[in-house]
Scaffold this motif. Structure first.
Motif, PDB file in Angstrom:
ATOM      1  N   PRO A  37      -9.171   6.726   9.526  1.00  0.00           N
ATOM      2  CA  PRO A  37      -8.005   5.894   9.831  1.00  0.00           C
ATOM      3  C   PRO A  37      -8.248   4.416   9.537  1.00  0.00           C
ATOM      4  O   PRO A  37      -9.350   3.897   9.752  1.00  0.00           O
ATOM      5  CB  PRO A  37      -7.785   6.132  11.330  1.00  0.00           C
ATOM      6  CG  PRO A  37      -9.090   6.645  11.848  1.00  0.00           C
ATOM      7  CD  PRO A  37      -9.721   7.397  10.730  1.00  0.00           C
ATOM      8  N   THR A  38      -7.199   3.754   9.064  1.00  0.00           N
ATOM      9  CA  THR A  38      -7.252   2.336   8.737  1.00  0.00           C
ATOM     10  C   THR A  38      -6.155   1.609   9.502  1.00  0.00           C
ATOM     11  O   THR A  38      -5.433   2.198  10.314  1.00  0.00           O
ATOM     12  CB  THR A  38      -7.040   2.112   7.231  1.00  0.00           C
ATOM     13  OG1 THR A  38      -5.680   2.447   6.892  1.00  0.00           O
ATOM     14  CG2 THR A  38      -7.980   2.983   6.401  1.00  0.00           C
ATOM     15  N   THR A  39      -5.994   0.330   9.176  1.00  0.00           N
ATOM     16  CA  THR A  39      -4.946  -0.465   9.808  1.00  0.00           C
ATOM     17  C   THR A  39      -3.603  -0.300   9.099  1.00  0.00           C
ATOM     18  O   THR A  39      -2.630  -0.974   9.469  1.00  0.00           O
ATOM     19  CB  THR A  39      -5.329  -1.954   9.812  1.00  0.00           C
ATOM     20  OG1 THR A  39      -5.591  -2.369   8.459  1.00  0.00           O
ATOM     21  CG2 THR A  39      -6.558  -2.196  10.667  1.00  0.00           C
ATOM     22  N   ARG A  40      -3.519   0.599   8.102  1.00  0.00           N
ATOM     23  CA  ARG A  40      -2.249   0.815   7.411  1.00  0.00           C
ATOM     24  C   ARG A  40      -1.180   1.229   8.414  1.00  0.00           C
ATOM     25  O   ARG A  40      -1.394   2.091   9.267  1.00  0.00           O
ATOM     26  CB  ARG A  40      -2.385   1.902   6.340  1.00  0.00           C
ATOM     27  CG  ARG A  40      -1.089   2.143   5.559  1.00  0.00           C
ATOM     28  CD  ARG A  40      -1.198   3.394   4.687  1.00  0.00           C
ATOM     29  NE  ARG A  40      -0.013   3.559   3.836  1.00  0.00           N
ATOM     30  CZ  ARG A  40       1.122   4.135   4.221  1.00  0.00           C
ATOM     31  NH1 ARG A  40       1.252   4.589   5.463  1.00  0.00           N
ATOM     32  NH2 ARG A  40       2.142   4.246   3.386  1.00  0.00           N
ATOM     33  N   LEU A  41       0.001   0.619   8.318  1.00  0.00           N
ATOM     34  CA  LEU A  41       1.104   0.941   9.211  1.00  0.00           C
ATOM     35  C   LEU A  41       1.929   2.098   8.654  1.00  0.00           C
ATOM     36  O   LEU A  41       2.209   2.152   7.450  1.00  0.00           O
ATOM     37  CB  LEU A  41       2.010  -0.277   9.394  1.00  0.00           C
ATOM     38  CG  LEU A  41       1.358  -1.540   9.974  1.00  0.00           C
ATOM     39  CD1 LEU A  41       2.395  -2.647  10.132  1.00  0.00           C
ATOM     40  CD2 LEU A  41       0.683  -1.244  11.311  1.00  0.00           C
ATOM     41  N   LEU A  42       2.301   3.022   9.531  1.00  0.00           N
ATOM     42  CA  LEU A  42       3.154   4.137   9.129  1.00  0.00           C
ATOM     43  C   LEU A  42       4.528   3.617   8.737  1.00  0.00           C
ATOM     44  O   LEU A  42       5.036   2.670   9.350  1.00  0.00           O
ATOM     45  CB  LEU A  42       3.279   5.140  10.272  1.00  0.00           C
ATOM     46  CG  LEU A  42       2.180   6.189  10.432  1.00  0.00           C
ATOM     47  CD1 LEU A  42       0.802   5.562  10.591  1.00  0.00           C
ATOM     48  CD2 LEU A  42       2.467   7.094  11.628  1.00  0.00           C
ATOM     49  N   ARG A  43       5.114   4.255   7.698  1.00  0.00           N
ATOM     50  CA  ARG A  43       6.419   3.827   7.199  1.00  0.00           C
ATOM     51  C   ARG A  43       7.396   4.994   7.218  1.00  0.00           C
ATOM     52  O   ARG A  43       6.997   6.157   7.166  1.00  0.00           O
ATOM     53  CB  ARG A  43       6.288   3.315   5.761  1.00  0.00           C
ATOM     54  CG  ARG A  43       5.256   2.207   5.590  1.00  0.00           C
ATOM     55  CD  ARG A  43       4.923   1.994   4.129  1.00  0.00           C
ATOM     56  NE  ARG A  43       3.758   1.130   3.968  1.00  0.00           N
ATOM     57  CZ  ARG A  43       3.065   1.025   2.848  1.00  0.00           C
ATOM     58  NH1 ARG A  43       3.409   1.733   1.783  1.00  0.00           N
ATOM     59  NH2 ARG A  43       2.018   0.206   2.792  1.00  0.00           N
ATOM     60  N   GLU A  44       8.660   4.664   7.254  1.00  0.00           N
ATOM     61  CA  GLU A  44       9.692   5.691   7.164  1.00  0.00           C
ATOM     62  C   GLU A  44       9.520   6.455   5.855  1.00  0.00           C
ATOM     63  O   GLU A  44       9.332   5.872   4.793  1.00  0.00           O
ATOM     64  CB  GLU A  44      11.078   5.040   7.214  1.00  0.00           C
ATOM     65  CG  GLU A  44      12.211   6.014   7.466  1.00  0.00           C
ATOM     66  CD  GLU A  44      12.221   6.575   8.871  1.00  0.00           C
ATOM     67  OE1 GLU A  44      12.786   7.677   9.067  1.00  0.00           O
ATOM     68  OE2 GLU A  44      11.668   5.908   9.791  1.00  0.00           O
ATOM     69  N   GLY A  45       9.574   7.784   5.940  1.00  0.00           N
ATOM     70  CA  GLY A  45       9.403   8.619   4.763  1.00  0.00           C
ATOM     71  C   GLY A  45       7.975   9.062   4.516  1.00  0.00           C
ATOM     72  O   GLY A  45       7.724   9.911   3.649  1.00  0.00           O
ATOM     73  N   ASP A  46       7.010   8.524   5.274  1.00  0.00           N
ATOM     74  CA  ASP A  46       5.601   8.899   5.101  1.00  0.00           C
ATOM     75  C   ASP A  46       5.334  10.328   5.551  1.00  0.00           C
ATOM     76  O   ASP A  46       5.944  10.822   6.504  1.00  0.00           O
ATOM     77  CB  ASP A  46       4.695   7.998   5.945  1.00  0.00           C
ATOM     78  CG  ASP A  46       4.283   6.726   5.241  1.00  0.00           C
ATOM     79  OD1 ASP A  46       4.545   6.597   4.028  1.00  0.00           O
ATOM     80  OD2 ASP A  46       3.683   5.858   5.916  1.00  0.00           O
TER      81      ASP A  46
END
Length: 385
Positions: free
Chosen positions: A229-238
């Motif tokens: 896991p990273t600091t990437r933010l979840l996005r709509e459509g992921d």
């Protein structure tokens, strides 16, 4: 149903003392059969603790277990002496009490008094330095032989008590995952999701997380089968891939589930249904005596029929127990056959650059007549949040 506290690790009871002692007798019988007088099992820096735990009930990151036909002795340093004496079903010697600098030095000194002819060890789990240290330490007193694989073969067939522990680990993991689901949403980071799930796994009775921790990847990062896991933010459509498990009284489960942030498109639905079909086909082939290659081939046949096999980059599964990867290996080159008592994962996947990845993973017990799912309580459907 939830768990509020965990079983005490290594707690000696009449029941598990009998189990540990039975395992020691089996190993001693094997040593006699191969002409070994003694076996040394070394745990240092957390390596190979599983074998010592399996044989004695002691859970620690350092220690040396010496097993002869007459006795079993666990050598530890002062950090672990109280734990060892309360957990281990064998004699315990603290290295400082015998004027030794380390448990291994104390064990080698003890060996010299035994004057064995043949000393076995699991060379596969030792560094070159440690192997040389043992070999030079016993000198001309004995011959050092490699008995790698003896203990993994013993540990492979799971007994009913072990199966129950894996089931409990699976239940803990399932409960924690379902509690996490309402909190998975766009704007949260992969690391936040992983941290929350690890907390929930412990809250519901998991002793510790598996050796790799919880793996969470999202969006384009799902193309990597083992993405931390990273600091990437979840996005709509992921798409979000979560590979997780719990450890309970030493034993692990291993599960992977997929989540869609918002309604999935037709392409995701199609690929997901094919991967799920591949998992079902592979699991349907599980039974005693079947080659691991045949189980792997079941998943690959489905993916090949759909034109997706080129995007499946790893084996279909592996054994689990005290370790996250144990025999048998379920892949195209495995020469092993399934046997009653095996607990294995089935985890076909699809990984395509520019598209992402999908994997579904469940745990199965090989029974005398076929297969039993140990994770059937957690839906394999694509979760939509």
């Amino acid at each position: 149903m939830g768990f509020t506290q965990t079983r005490k690790i290594g707690e000696i009871t009449d029941m598990n003392r009998e189990i540990y002692e039975g395992r020691l007798r089996r190993l001693q019988s094997h040593l006699a059969g191969v002409g070994a007088d003694v076996m040394l099992i070394v745990c240092q820096d957390g390596r190979d603790w599983e074998n010592i735990y399996y044989l004695t009930g002691f859970w620690g990151s350092a220690g040396v277990l010496l097993i002869s036909q007459r006795e079993e002795v666990l050598f530890v340093d002062p950090r672990y002496v109280e734990e060892a004496r309360s957990q281990a079903c064998c004699s315990v010697i603290c290295c400082s009490d015998v004027q030794s600098r380390s448990p291994l030095e104390a064990a080698i000194a003890f060996l010299r008094d035994l004057s064995p002819f043949v000393v076995g060890c699991e060379a596969r789990g030792l560094s070159h330095f440690l192997y040389r240290y043992i070999d030079e330490g016993i000198g001309e007193l004995a011959k050092l032989v490699d008995l790698s694989g003896v203990l993994s073969a013993m540990r492979r067939k799971k007994t009913p008590p072990e199966i129950e522990l894996i089931k409990e680990a699976s239940e803990i993991a399932s409960i924690a995952f379902l509690e996490l689901l309402p909190d998975i949403r766009a704007g949260r980071s992969e690391r936040d999701i992983a941290t929350q799930l690890e907390f929930l796994l412990r809250l519901h009775g998991g002793d510790m997380i598996g050796p790799t921790g919880v793996m969470v990847s999202s969006g384009e990062r799902t193309v990597s089968p083992h993405a931390y896991p990273t600091t990437r933010l979840l996005r709509e459509g992921d798409l979000v891939m979560i590979d997780f498990g719990a450890r309970y009284a030493g034993y692990l489960c291993d599960i992977t589930r997929m989540i869609s942030i918002g309604s999935p498109n037709d392409s995701v639905k199609d690929v997901y249904s094919i991967v799920a079909w591949a998992a079902t086909e592979a699991a349907s082939r599980i039974k005693p005596g079947v080659s691991a290659q045949k189980v792997d081939a079941g998943a690959r046949h489905v993916l090949r029929s759909a034109g997706l096999e080129a995007f499946f980059s790893h084996g279909t599964g592996h054994g689990i127990g005290l370790s996250i990867h144990e025999p048998p290996a379920i892949n195209a080159s495995s020469g092993q056959k399934l046997a009653e008592g095996d607990v294995v994962t089935i985890e076909p996947g699809f990984y395509r650059h520019g598209w992402g990845g999908i994997r579904i993973e469940d745990d199965y017990l090989v029974t005398d007549s076929g297969v039993l799912s140990l994770t059937e309580g957690l839906s394999r459907d694509l979760f939509v949040v």
